[in-house]
Structures are given as structure tokens and as C-alpha cells.
Design an enzyme around this catalytic site. Sequence first.
Site, PDB file in Angstrom:
ATOM      1  CB  SER A   1      -8.695  -0.537   3.135  1.00 35.04           C
ATOM      2  OG  SER A   1      -9.017   0.444   4.105  1.00 35.04           O
TER       3      SER A   1
ATOM      4  CB  CYS B   1      -0.971  -0.046   1.172  1.00 37.88           C
ATOM      5  SG  CYS B   1      -2.455   0.969   0.906  1.00 37.88           S
TER       6      CYS B   1
ATOM      7  CG  HIS C   1      -4.388  -4.027   2.530  1.00 39.04           C
ATOM      8  ND1 HIS C   1      -3.205  -3.675   3.132  1.00 39.04           N
ATOM      9  CD2 HIS C   1      -4.939  -2.868   2.079  1.00 39.04           C
ATOM     10  CE1 HIS C   1      -3.044  -2.360   3.063  1.00 39.04           C
ATOM     11  NE2 HIS C   1      -4.073  -1.851   2.426  1.00 39.04           N
TER      12      HIS C   1
ATOM     13  CD  GLU D   1      -1.714  -6.671   4.431  1.00 38.40           C
ATOM     14  OE1 GLU D   1      -1.856  -5.459   4.695  1.00 38.40           O
ATOM     15  OE2 GLU D   1      -1.669  -7.111   3.269  1.00 38.40           O
TER      16      GLU D   1
ATOM     17  NE  ARG E   1     -10.970   3.324  11.860  1.00 44.84           N
ATOM     18  CZ  ARG E   1     -10.053   3.005  10.942  1.00 44.84           C
ATOM     19  NH1 ARG E   1      -8.949   2.373  11.280  1.00 44.84           N
ATOM     20  NH2 ARG E   1     -10.276   3.312   9.667  1.00 44.84           N
TER      21      ARG E   1
ATOM     22  CE  LYS F   1     -10.597   3.343   3.692  1.00 45.00           C
ATOM     23  NZ  LYS F   1     -10.763   3.199   5.164  1.00 45.00           N
TER      24      LYS F   1
END
Length: 309
Positions: free
Chosen positions: A192, A142, A235, A237, A249, A163
Site C-alpha cells: 500500500s 515503508c 506490510h 504487520e 475509507r 497506487k
Amino acid sequence: MPINIPEKLPAFNVLRGEGVMVMSTEMASRQDIRPLNIGLLNLMPEKIKTETQIARLIGATPLQIRLTLLSMSSHKSKTTSAEHMEGFYKPFSKVRNQKFDGLIITGAPIEHLPYERVTYWKELCELFDWAETSVHSLFGICWGGMAMLYYWHGIEKFELNSKAFGCYSMTNLAPSSPYLRGFSDQFVIPVSRWTEIRDCDIARIPELRTLLGSVETGPCLVEDRSRRALTIFNHFEYDSETLDSEYKRDVSKGVPIQVPTNYYPDNDPANPPSNRWRSHGHLLYGNWINEIYQTVPFDRDSIGRSDSH
């Protein structure tokens, strides 16, 4: 073979409980083999979570991996305890005289900042220069990957209107690449980010090649053949619940955020998400580790010499 990490690192028991082969430093020292020394420059705020995610992926290969956790000397973590940092991390200034078979550079939640305004940018540039002669293969994730492309090739990042957030379908653009052995023609991966790298900028650099990409979110995985480096903007991971945690969040903070695309069953946050990218994540990192093993000099001191590339 297992991954060699400190027995007191939180990831040790987590991964052992998942069935990942882990080995303490004491046990590893008894084996008469040359382990691969992989560094992880962890720029993420939730360092323990990121350590575990990366160790899980690189610890699933048949090779013994010694994972060294690195930090920027000029930056003090505000979200991870000083005890953890002092106990498990080495600042970059302490490893300048060492050689690494591989180095992973994570992302960081600073996409909105120009690179030159990042507090540790100068030191990160010094690390990039050091890596040219001290690291056999680089893997940027990223923002970390974007920073690599900016420093070495002048490729800018661009802010998105909204986003890119969710699980997006990617296309395998280079099936013959050794990094994509076993990959499907299409698959999904968590995305993200608030910024993007554009295909046209990658295409103008002869040393760069896009290996994975998407019509919706652009390039995903880029190979820099001149430096034996990979950059991934998404991502593999991530845990199954990572996007869920990010979404909830932001909702709790009143931050405008859309429901992550193609993530929750029936697009309903009340439904637990399922992991549809884990196997490809293991494939990519396993292929990267294998390429290091196949090409790195046995004598680690030879890394970075012109005849070793």
C-alpha cells in the site's frame, strides 16, 4: 517468553485475548534474565493500531522483549490523544542517553513530500546518527525504510502512476539469509504505497542486498549489511482487514482508488478477505529478533562500539 508492555496499553488485552504471551513491567522485573530492549518509533496516525500490530509480531518469539514506544519530540500527534501519548510514549529527546538492542521505524502517510519538507526530518536525521552508536539493529518499514536509505545512501523514492495496492506475490531472492529462515520460495504480502525504490539504485550500493522482491512492485526487503539494518517497503504487520479499511475509507471520501489486487475473494469487496501473509510476518520478525539475540553484546552499554559489530 512474553513481550513486556504496560498493562494499561490497549494492545495488552488485545494480544492476551489472541493468546500472545504478554507480561506487565512488574512481572518482568521478577525474572532474572536480560530482556531485549526494542524501540518502536511510531510515525503512523493510528498509533494504537500500529502498536498492536508490531507488538503481536515481536511478541511471538521465545525471548522476553521490552517494547519502548517512541515519538518525535518535534511533532505532536493530531490523531492520538495527548493522554495516550504522555502515558505510553517517550520523545526521542528523552532516550538519547539510552541503548537499544533493536529499533523499528514505521512508515508515515507523507510519501508525496520531499524528505526535507517533512516537519520532523531534521530530528529524524539526528535519530539516524544516534542509532549508529546506540542501536544494535534497525528495521525500517515503508516510508521509514525509504528514509533510512535516502539518508545513508542517497537513494531516492519515485512516485508511481497509480497506487501499488493489494496482495502481491514476492520471490525469496536469498534463501540462505538468516532473516529468511523458513520462508517459502514465493508468498504474498500486502502492499500500500504511492512511491517505490528501484532495483538499479539498490544494486549500485555494495552494502545493500535485496532479499525479497517482485516483478510487479519491485524490491520488498533490503538488507544494509554495513549497519545491520533491514528495510521493508510492504506490510507483513497488516491485519486481515487493513487493506479493506483503506479501500472503503477512500471510497467513502470519493478518492479515486482501485480495488486492492489479489485481496478479496473473486475480486469482490463484498467478500471478506483472508490473511495469507501472517505466518511469513512472524517468521521475518522472529528471525530478526533471533539475529539480534545471537549478535548483541550482553552488556548493553557496549552497543555501538566498533568491536561489537
